[in-house]
Design a protein around this motif. Structure first.
Motif, short mmCIF file in Angstrom:
data_model
loop_
_atom_site.label_atom_id
_atom_site.label_comp_id
_atom_site.label_asym_id
_atom_site.label_seq_id
_atom_site.Cartn_x
_atom_site.Cartn_y
_atom_site.Cartn_z
N TYR A 72 0.92 -1.23 0.02
CA TYR A 72 -0.10 0.01 -0.08
C TYR A 72 1.02 1.25 0.00
CZ TYR A 72 -3.23 3.67 1.59
OH TYR A 72 -3.76 4.98 1.95
N LEU A 73 1.72 1.31 0.99
CA LEU A 73 2.64 2.34 1.04
C LEU A 73 3.36 2.63 -0.45
CD1 LEU A 73 4.40 2.01 4.56
CD2 LEU A 73 2.60 3.50 3.76
N LEU A 74 3.73 1.65 -1.11
CA LEU A 74 4.44 1.73 -2.25
C LEU A 74 3.60 2.23 -3.48
CD1 LEU A 74 7.30 0.67 -3.58
CD2 LEU A 74 5.69 -1.19 -4.45
N GLU A 75 2.32 1.67 -3.26
CA GLU A 75 1.42 1.90 -4.43
C GLU A 75 1.05 3.65 -4.33
OE1 GLU A 75 -0.97 -2.14 -5.29
OE2 GLU A 75 -1.62 -0.57 -3.73
N GLU A 76 0.84 4.28 -3.27
CA GLU A 76 0.65 5.47 -2.62
C GLU A 76 1.74 6.41 -2.73
OE1 GLU A 76 -2.85 6.39 -2.44
OE2 GLU A 76 -3.29 4.31 -2.90
N ASP A 77 2.92 5.93 -3.22
CA ASP A 77 4.12 6.57 -3.22
C ASP A 77 4.66 7.36 -1.87
OD1 ASP A 77 6.42 7.48 -4.66
OD2 ASP A 77 5.30 9.41 -5.31
N LEU A 78 4.27 6.46 -0.77
CA LEU A 78 4.63 6.88 0.47
C LEU A 78 5.96 6.37 0.84
CD1 LEU A 78 1.11 6.88 2.32
CD2 LEU A 78 2.53 8.92 1.80
N LEU A 79 6.43 5.05 0.33
CA LEU A 79 7.41 4.35 0.80
C LEU A 79 8.81 5.30 0.70
CD1 LEU A 79 7.51 1.68 2.06
CD2 LEU A 79 7.92 0.75 -0.03
N ARG A 80 9.04 6.07 -0.37
CA ARG A 80 10.24 6.86 -0.33
C ARG A 80 10.27 8.06 0.58
NH1 ARG A 80 9.63 11.21 -3.89
NH2 ARG A 80 7.54 11.10 -4.89
#
Ligand SMILES: [Zn+2]
Length: 468
Positions: A257-265
Motif C-alpha cells: 500500500y505504501l508503495l502504491e501510494e508513493d509513500l515508501l520513499r
C-alpha cells in the motif's frame, strides 16, 4: 541476490495476494516500485535530518522473539517481508527489551528510561503526565500523530496516548471463516488486518501532511493463524511460527500500500517488540513471569525511505530504550530528556563498525516486578543485566536466587555458572544494586496509579493475565 530482485519477489507475492490473478498488472506495478523506493546510501541516511518530507511508521509487534525471524538466523522461513526490510535497512542483531510484560516494557521503550526509573512496574501504575514521549515531540514539530493499538496495557488511561491526536483501537472486522475455525479461543476481537485497514484511512486523510503513525499489533500474542497457511505444524510453538508468517503477510500488504501510494520513499519504518515468549525453557509457555533471554531478546530494525544496497547489521548489544533516541536523532528532532538509552545513529552511519558507545551502556537491564499483578503484595523485582556474552539474573522472590549464564558457550542460557565466576558475579550483583537505586525520572519520584473498573480488568484478563 540483489535488493531489486528481493523487492521484486516481495512485491510479486504482495500483488498475487492482494490482486489475485492480475499477474500482468503486478508486473507493471513492479517497475513503478523501484522508482517509488529508490536505492540510497549512508549519505542519504545522514541527510535525513535535512529533509522535510519524512514520515515515521512504528510497527510494534507484541510478543515477538528475535530468534524466530529468518533475518535473525531462524531456520524456518517465517518472515520474508521483515527480513527484506531488515536486509535493506539496519538490523540490530542483539537487541533487548526492558521487560517481559507489555506495560512495563512499553513505558521504557517510549521514554528511553529503564523500568527502575519509569516506575511503571505494577498492574495499576500509570506513565506520568510529566513524561516526554516521542509523539509529543513529533506533534510539536508539526507531524500529524496517530496510533492504532490492540493491547489494553497501552491504553490511554495508562498514560500512553500523550502526544497522539488519534489514539484508538482499530474497528474490528469479522475474521475470515478459516481463521475463525482455527482460532476458536481467540479472546480479543478483530485482527491486525483491522489495524492495517484503519492505518490506510489515517494515511489517506493525511496524504499531504507529515505524520507519525504507531501500530501496536497483537495477532502473534494471540497466536492467530490461518490453517490454510499453517506451514510449520500444530504444536504450540509451531502455531507461534505460523502466526508470525501470517502477520508477515499482513505487514507486506501495508508495504505494498505504501508503495502504491508513493509513500515508501518518504517513510522511515521502525519495527520492534515489547518482549518475547517462553516455550518450556523454564517449564512454562508465555511471558510476563521472568526476564530470561527468551522473553527479552526481541527484534529491532529500521528501514529508510530508500533501500540500502546492502543492509547494515549492528552486532553490539542495543536496547528498546535506544529506539527513540536513535529515531529522533536520525530525523533531526529534539531528544527526550535524560534518557538511559542513547542514539545509535553514529553506529548506523559507521556501517555497524563504530563501537564507541558511551561507558554507561556497558550494561543492559531488564526488569519485572514478579508480583506486578497482585493487589497489595510487596514488590519482588527480578532484574537481568547483560554484559558482553554474560547475563546475570537476580530474583528476589522466596529466598532469592542468582544465576549467571554465558551465552557464547550456552546459547539457551540454562546452565548457571555463577560458582565458577565469583568476581564477575560480584561486579554484576553490584550493577543490579546500582540499577535498583537509580535516580528518579525527569518528572519526579511519584508513580501515579489508576483504579481499574471491572470491565477494564476483564479486558486485561482476556489477554491471558492473572490479575486481581
Ligand atoms: Zn506484550
Amino acid at each position: 541476490m540483489t535488493s531489486r530482485k528481493l523487492i521484486a519477489i516481495a512485491l510479486v507475492t504482495g500483488f498475487v495476494l492482494t490482486i489475485g490473478t492480475y499477474w500482468y498488472q503486478s508486473s507493471s506495478g513492479l517497475e513503478a516500485a523501484d522508482a517509488n523506493w529508490p536505492l540510497g546510501t549512508m549519505d542519504d541516511i545522514a541527510a535525513l535530518r535535512e529533509r522535510d518530507d519524512v514520515n515515521v511508521l512504528f510497527i510494534l509487534i507484541d510478543t515477538l522473539r528475535a530468534d524466530r525471524l529468518g533475518a535473525w538466523g531462524y531456520e524456518r522461513d517465517t518472515s520474508p517481508m521483515l527480513d527484506h526490510l531488515a536486509g535493506n535497512g539496519v538490523r540490530f542483531a542483539r537487541h533487548l527489551s526492558q521487560s517481559s510484560w507489555t506495560k512495563c516494557s512499553m513505558a521504557s521503550l517510549w521514554t528511553g528510561l529503564y523500568p527502575a526509573r519509569t516506575g511503571v512496574l505494577r498492574f495499576d501504575h500509570v506513565l506520568a503526565e510529566g513524561a516526554t514521549l516521542p509523539a509529543e515531540i513529533f506533534r510539536e514539530a508539526g507531524f500529524r500523530t496517530g496510533a492504532l493499538y490492540r493491547n489494553g496495557w497501552v491504553s490511554s488511561n495508562f498514560g500512553f496516548s500523550q502526544g497522539f491526536e488519534v489514539y484508538q483501537r482499530p474497528t474490528p472486522r469479522p475474521m475470515k471463516a478459516s481463521e475463525r475455525r482455527d482460532n476458536p479461543s481467540a479472546t480479543i476481537t478483530g485482527s491486525d488486518s483491522d489495524a492495517v485497514d484503519d492505518a490506510k484511512t489515517f494515511l489517506n486523510i493525511h496524504r499531504n501532511d507529515r505524520w507519525f503513525l504507531y501500530l501496536h499489533l497483537m495477532d502473534i500474542h494471540q497466536y492467530v493463524y490461518d490453517g490454510d497457511s499453517a506451514l510449520f505444524g500444530t504444536r504450540y510453538s509451531d502455531i507461534y511460527d505460523n502466526s508470525i508468517h501470517r502477520l508477515d503477510r499482513i505487514i507486506e500488504q501495508l508495504m505494498v500500500y505504501l508503495l502504491e501510494e508513493d509513500l515508501l520513499r518518504k517513510t522511515l519504518i521502525v519495527v520492534s517488540s515489547d518482549h518475547g515468549e517462553g516455550f518450556q525453557e523454564r517449564g512454562f509457555e508465555g511471558h510476563a513471569r521472568n526476564v530470561y533471554r527468551e522473553v527479552t531478546e526481541v527484534p529491532f530494525l529500521i528501514a529508510f525511505p530508500f533501500q540500502l544496497e546492502s543492509g547494515v547489521v549492528i552486532n553490539e548489544r542495543t536496547e528498546n530504550v535506544d529506539v527513540w533516541p536513535t529515531v529522533l536523532d536520525l530525523v533531526g528532532l529534539p531528544a527526550m530528556p535524560d534518557t538511559d538509552g542513547e542514539s545509535l545513529r553514529p553506529q548506523i552511519l559507521s556501517g555497524g563498525t563504530d563501537r564507541a558507545l558511551e561507558s554507561d551502556s556497558e550494561f543492559a537491564f531488564a526488569e519485572l516486578d514478579q508480583t506486578w499483578g497482585r493487589g497489595d503484595t510487596a514488590p519482588a523485582p527480578m532484574v537481568a543485566v547483560a554484559a558482553d556474552e554474560f547475563r546475570f539474573v537476580s530474583t528476589s522472590t522466596g529466598k532469592g536466587r542468582e544465576e549467571l549464564f554465558d551465552h557464547s558457550a550456552d546459547p539457551l542460557e540454562t546452565e548457571n555458572i555463577l560458582d565458577e565466576h565469583v568476581e564477575l558475579g560480584a561486579e554484576l550483583r553490584s550493577a543490579v544494586a546500582t540499577y535498583l537505586d537509580s535516580s528518579p525520572p525527569p518528572w519526579g519520584e511519584e508513580t501515579p496509579t489508576l483504579e481499574l473498573d471491572e470491565m477494564e480488568l476483564n479486558q486485561l484478563r482476556a489477554l491471558g493475565y492473572a490479575i486481581p
